[in-house]
Design a protein around this motif. Structure first.
Motif, mmCIF file in Angstrom:
data_model
loop_
_atom_site.group_PDB
_atom_site.id
_atom_site.type_symbol
_atom_site.label_atom_id
_atom_site.label_comp_id
_atom_site.label_asym_id
_atom_site.label_seq_id
_atom_site.Cartn_x
_atom_site.Cartn_y
_atom_site.Cartn_z
ATOM 1 N N ILE A 48 0.848 -1.203 0.000
ATOM 2 C CA ILE A 48 0.000 0.000 0.000
ATOM 3 C C ILE A 48 0.880 1.248 0.000
ATOM 4 C CG2 ILE A 48 -1.659 1.321 1.357
ATOM 5 C CD1 ILE A 48 -2.800 -1.316 2.326
ATOM 6 N N ALA A 49 1.919 1.230 0.846
ATOM 7 C CA ALA A 49 2.806 2.395 0.918
ATOM 8 C C ALA A 49 3.545 2.600 -0.398
ATOM 9 C CB ALA A 49 3.802 2.222 2.065
ATOM 10 N N LEU A 50 3.861 1.489 -1.079
ATOM 11 C CA LEU A 50 4.528 1.590 -2.376
ATOM 12 C C LEU A 50 3.596 2.257 -3.393
ATOM 13 C CD1 LEU A 50 7.142 0.607 -3.886
ATOM 14 C CD2 LEU A 50 5.782 -1.315 -4.661
ATOM 15 N N ILE A 51 2.334 1.877 -3.377
ATOM 16 C CA ILE A 51 1.376 2.492 -4.301
ATOM 17 C C ILE A 51 1.236 3.982 -4.002
ATOM 18 C CG2 ILE A 51 -1.054 2.502 -4.979
ATOM 19 C CD1 ILE A 51 -1.022 -0.561 -4.398
ATOM 20 N N ILE A 84 4.097 4.199 7.267
ATOM 21 C CA ILE A 84 3.946 2.759 7.019
ATOM 22 C C ILE A 84 5.305 2.122 6.763
ATOM 23 C CG2 ILE A 84 3.071 1.045 5.396
ATOM 24 C CD1 ILE A 84 0.601 2.753 5.036
ATOM 25 N N MET A 85 6.092 2.744 5.890
ATOM 26 C CA MET A 85 7.369 2.139 5.517
ATOM 27 C C MET A 85 8.279 1.986 6.728
ATOM 28 S SD MET A 85 7.573 1.198 2.433
ATOM 29 C CE MET A 85 7.139 1.443 0.727
ATOM 30 N N VAL A 86 8.384 3.049 7.537
ATOM 31 C CA VAL A 86 9.343 3.020 8.637
ATOM 32 C C VAL A 86 8.876 2.087 9.751
ATOM 33 C CG1 VAL A 86 10.375 4.393 10.465
ATOM 34 C CG2 VAL A 86 10.279 5.282 8.153
ATOM 35 N N ILE A 87 7.625 2.230 10.149
ATOM 36 C CA ILE A 87 7.187 1.524 11.355
ATOM 37 C C ILE A 87 6.465 0.229 11.030
ATOM 38 C CG2 ILE A 87 5.709 1.689 13.384
ATOM 39 C CD1 ILE A 87 6.617 4.451 13.708
ATOM 40 N N TYR A 88 5.407 0.327 10.216
ATOM 41 C CA TYR A 88 4.553 -0.841 10.052
ATOM 42 C C TYR A 88 5.149 -1.860 9.090
ATOM 43 C CZ TYR A 88 1.280 2.137 12.439
ATOM 44 O OH TYR A 88 0.701 2.948 13.356
ATOM 45 N N VAL A 499 10.344 0.469 -11.124
ATOM 46 C CA VAL A 499 10.772 -0.353 -9.989
ATOM 47 C C VAL A 499 9.561 -0.926 -9.257
ATOM 48 C CG1 VAL A 499 11.911 -0.320 -7.735
ATOM 49 C CG2 VAL A 499 12.958 0.823 -9.673
ATOM 50 N N ALA A 500 8.549 -0.098 -9.071
ATOM 51 C CA ALA A 500 7.351 -0.589 -8.387
ATOM 52 C C ALA A 500 6.755 -1.753 -9.167
ATOM 53 C CB ALA A 500 6.334 0.537 -8.235
ATOM 54 N N ALA A 501 6.709 -1.608 -10.509
ATOM 55 C CA ALA A 501 6.105 -2.663 -11.324
ATOM 56 C C ALA A 501 6.932 -3.946 -11.259
ATOM 57 C CB ALA A 501 5.963 -2.193 -12.762
ATOM 58 N N THR A 502 8.272 -3.822 -11.216
ATOM 59 C CA THR A 502 9.094 -5.029 -11.248
ATOM 60 C C THR A 502 8.959 -5.850 -9.967
ATOM 61 O OG1 THR A 502 10.982 -3.798 -10.432
ATOM 62 C CG2 THR A 502 10.849 -4.158 -12.798
#
Lengths: 587, 220
Positions: A48-51, A84-88, A499-502
């Motif tokens: 989700i965070a990547l999106i 989200i990325m750092v903690i969750y 990168v996200a797609a790969t």
């Protein structure tokens, strides 16, 4: 009282095999299942965070082309992406995921010391994630205060999500900290109390050391976040004035008096800086084991590696104000924090040198985990060097609000740990699932991710030097910026989307491996550590069958002279195989 | 932030010193038979005690950071010292007695006089509950005199500190309740005894925290 490891006292630790599907896979108290639950949830929110980051990049690369991204959304995306990325994702994945899986297996115990509390830790973590995700759907949406949640703006009208988003964010953090504390007490106690016979502290693999030190940092640092979350909640809900100064917004008096936003910054970064190392230390540890195993060489300077972890952990508590140079401070404080910040480079550099020296004249196998581990050295050196720039007050001041900082912390705290996460997943995948992954697909995934992330973050350094400010929704008429800056932004966006797609390749590999992957060898990498010596692959409940392993040597007996194989597992007795310098000699 | 920093520095120094002592002379690359290295093992297996110690470190960090915030916030212009309700002295005395009672119960439990554990546990429970009720009454007295949580930062910190301290005691009461139920059930004498030992440490810790909080509130 003589030495009786808990692991030996089988009758005291109940491990009835769980019978039903529910107790086996849902309400499971098995550390391996809990680890997979933690990791799965963390990766889910990570996607989700990547999106969210892709949405931000769309706006930055092609401003005003997308009607569904307005400034409010943009700030919500930033905030939730960072948090989200750092903690969750990273904290939960490294400690809840890898910590849970690796500590009992690598230390040779049957499970965590408190399995019930371990289960509770996961479900409370899941609750915190659910609270966080609910905040996307409440009126006003999630908070857009930036991941640092600085007051006063975090709880002032005009900031997105000021009604419900910020309350849910703070509540979710508090719940997360409770979950982490339950898990963390387990990890520390298991390492200290449940190691198998012969597993002295200085025979533990560096992965366990890294996770252990990171857990200690987390236990001592997360209270700072809890304190600031509670105080801000009180400021927001019942109008206390811990952090909120007397302030009026659009002619309306907020009703607060005399609070100190700087106080919040101190508390937040007192947590925030150790948090960097909560993520980094497990990565350091895991990467050490990956490099040693796939280079078929003992880790260079094991004791130095351990002491460097300890030193970094200690130092990480006295550098926090380097995040606050632009908030203004007494120049002597600035000098102090710049000095401590630069000192932390010493143990870190020791680690980097030791990794490189481990590779020196090693018998390097460029398998997928090794590729990720070596790539980590590149990205980490890169991010670390820009950290030396930013640690100095005078250089930080002009660069602090530019993309240079974005590039720095993404290299050091985003790309580097994620590379280790992937390396570790590929490395332990055969043990976790009992299946092999597709090597070719894994290599494609690696090269696209590695080169792709460089293509994203390297240009950001130049944007930062050019003065392009971070956090802006749109640049407007900023004439000091060359027009080419926008072209570069478009390029970065395309790289980011690429990168996200790969990352789909990774998930394809996971599905391929689970459905039609070949059965994995119990020890496909010829590794020495105990988790590869389990009687079953994947290990069954209780891990070790009838008898617990005994540890006779450290985890790095690779390529020992005078021994037929190029590795000696930790549970091979000393008189069976000579080891190390005392017998083998010529290193 | 000095308070938080000093407290953390002491805790970290203790831990790091211990870790270094464990590791300083180790020569991990030498393989040894198990017995030899096992005799150097650093621990007697008491996982609950270790976990409690670790939790006390977490709680110490938590309270030290609030007190750091207290001292930083205090220096700002709008701080008006709190007029403490006199009831707090009484509450303090009750909490001291609760701690003493727990220590007595522990001594009884350790020396194996199981019959006296039950009255000890009950007495402790009554005293601790009395402390919590006393704190709530102190809150009401403050509110009744118009000193609300929002009136002044010193009030806000008083309510915050007493609140989180009370929550910690409630957490301890949960363990106390489990031990008491077990003691009256007459099963698991060893488990009850162990619970009482750990609770005693926790009660002493929370008494110490309260004395520091109370002292700070009185002196500022």
């Amino acid at each position: 009282m003589g030495y009786v490891a808990i692991a030996d006292r089988d009758h005291e630790i109940e491990h009835h095999d769980p019978q039903t599907f529910i107790t086996k896979y849902v309400w499971s108290q098995d550390h391996k299942v809990i680890a997979i639950q933690y990791a799965g949830t963390a990766i889910f929110v990570g996607v989700i965070a990547l999106i969210l980051s892709a949405m931000m990049r769309l706006q930055l690369g092609f401003p005003d082309q997308f009607s569904f991204i307005n400034p409010e959304n943009y700030y919500q995306f930033i905030t939730m992406h960072g948090m989200i990325m750092v903690i969750y994702l990273l904290t939960a994945l490294f400690l809840g995921g890898f910590g849970n899986y690796l500590i009992p297996l690598m230390c040779g115990s049957r499970d965590m010391v408190f399995p019930y509390m371990n289960m509770l830790s996961y479900w409370v973590y899941l609750l915190s994630v659910i609270i966080l995700l609910i905040s996307f759907f409440v009126p006003g949406g999630s908070t857009g205060a930036g991941w640092t949640l600085y007051p006063p703006q975090a709880i002032m009208p005009g900031t997105p999500g000021v009604d419900w988003g910020i309350i849910l964010m703070l509540a979710s953090l508090a719940v997360f900290i409770v979950a982490f504390t339950m898990g963390g007490l387990n990890y520390v106690t298991t390492v200290l109390q449940a190691r198998c016979r012969g597993m002295t502290l200085m025979r533990m693999p560096l992965s366990v050391w890294g996770i252990f030190m990171a857990t200690i940092l987390g236990l001592l640092a997360f209270p700072a976040l809890l304190v600031s979350a509670i105080m801000m909640l009180l400021d927001k809900t019942i109008m206390t004035s811990f952090f909120m100064p007397a302030i009026s917004s659009m002619g309306v008096d907020s009703g607060h008096t005399g609070g100190s936003p700087i106080l919040f910054q101190h508390l937040f970064w007192f947590f925030g800086h150790p948090e960097v190392y909560i993520v980094a230390l497990p990565a350091f540890g895991i990467v050490s084991d990956l490099l040693s195993t796939h280079a078929r060489k003992n880790i260079f300077g094991y004791r130095m590696m351990v002491w460097a972890l300890i030193a970094i952990g200690g130092l990480s508590f006295i550098v926090w104000a380097h995040h606050m140079y632009v908030s203004g401070m007494n120049p002597y404080f600035g000098f102090f924090f710049a000095t401590t910040t630069l000192i932390i480079a010493v143990p870190t550099a020791i680690k980097v040198y030791n990794w490189v020296l481990t590779l020196w004249e090693g018998n390097i196998h460029l398998r997928v985990p090794m590729l990720f581990a070596i790539a980590f050295i590149f990205t980490f050196i890169h991010g670390g060097l820009t950290g030396l720039f930013l640690g100095n007050v005078t250089i930080d001041l002009p660069l602090s609000d530019t993309y240079f900082v974005v590039a720095h912390f993404h290299m050091v705290m985003g790309v580097s740990p994620i590379l280790v996460v992937f390396g570790a997943i590929y490395h332990w995948w055969p043990k976790i699932t009992g299946k092999m992954y597709n090597e070719t697909l894994g290599k494609w995934h690696f090269w696209m991710t590695f080169l792709g992330t460089y293509s994203i973050y390297l240009p950001m350094h130049y944007l930062g030097f050019a003065g392009v400010p971070r956090r802006y929704f749109a640049m407007g008429n900023t004439e000091f910026m060359p027009e080419s800056a926008q072209d570069l932004n478009a390029w970065i966006t395309m790289s980011a989307l690429f990168v996200a797609a790969t990352q789909v390749l990774f998930f394809i590999n996971v599905i391929w491996s689970l459905t039609r992957g070949p059965k994995a060898d119990p020890n496909p990498w010829d590794a020495t550590t105990l988790e590869w010596q389990t009687p079953d692959t994947p290990p069954k409940h209780g891990n070790w069958g009838h008898d617990l392993p005994e540890c006779h040597r450290w985890a790095y007996d690779y390529s020992v002279p005078g021994y037929e194989d190029d590795f000696i597992p930790q549970n091979v007795a000393a008189d069976v195989a000579p080891a190390g310098r005392d017998h083998g000699g010529a290193h | 932030m000095e308070i938080g920093l000093i407290v953390l520095a002491i805790m970290l120094a203790t831990l790091l010193g211990w870790l270094l002592r464990q590791s300083f002379n180790a020569q991990p690359w030498i393989a040894e038979p198990v017995e030899e290295s096992a005799s150097q093992a650093p621990f007697n297996a008491r996982p609950k005690l270790v976990a409690l110690t670790a939790f006390l470190a977490v709680a110490t960090s938590f309270f030290a950071l609030i007190l750091s915030a207290y001292s930083l916030r205090m220096e700002l212009g709008d701080w008006i010292p709190l007029t403490e309700p006199q009831l707090l002295w009484f509450n303090t005395a009750v909490l001291v007695l609760a701690s003493v009672a727990f220590q007595w119960t522990r001594n009884v439990a350790v020396s194996g006089r199981a019959s006296q554990i039950k009255p000890g546990l009950l007495l402790t429970g009554v005293l601790t509950s009395a402390f919590l009720v006393g704190q709530l009454i102190a809150w009401q007295q403050l509110n009744a005199s118009g000193q609300y949580i929002t009136s002044n930062p010193s009030n806000a910190f008083f309510f915050l500190l007493t609140g989180v301290h009370g929550l910690h005691i409630l957490g301890g009461m949960y363990v106390w309740a489990r031990a008491t139920v077990r003691a009256f059930g007459g099963r698991d004498a060893a488990a009850v005894s162990h619970s009482v030992e750990l609770c005693t440490i926790y009660w002493h810790f929370l008494l110490l925290v309260w004395l520091i909080i109370f002292g700070l509130i009185l002196s500022t």
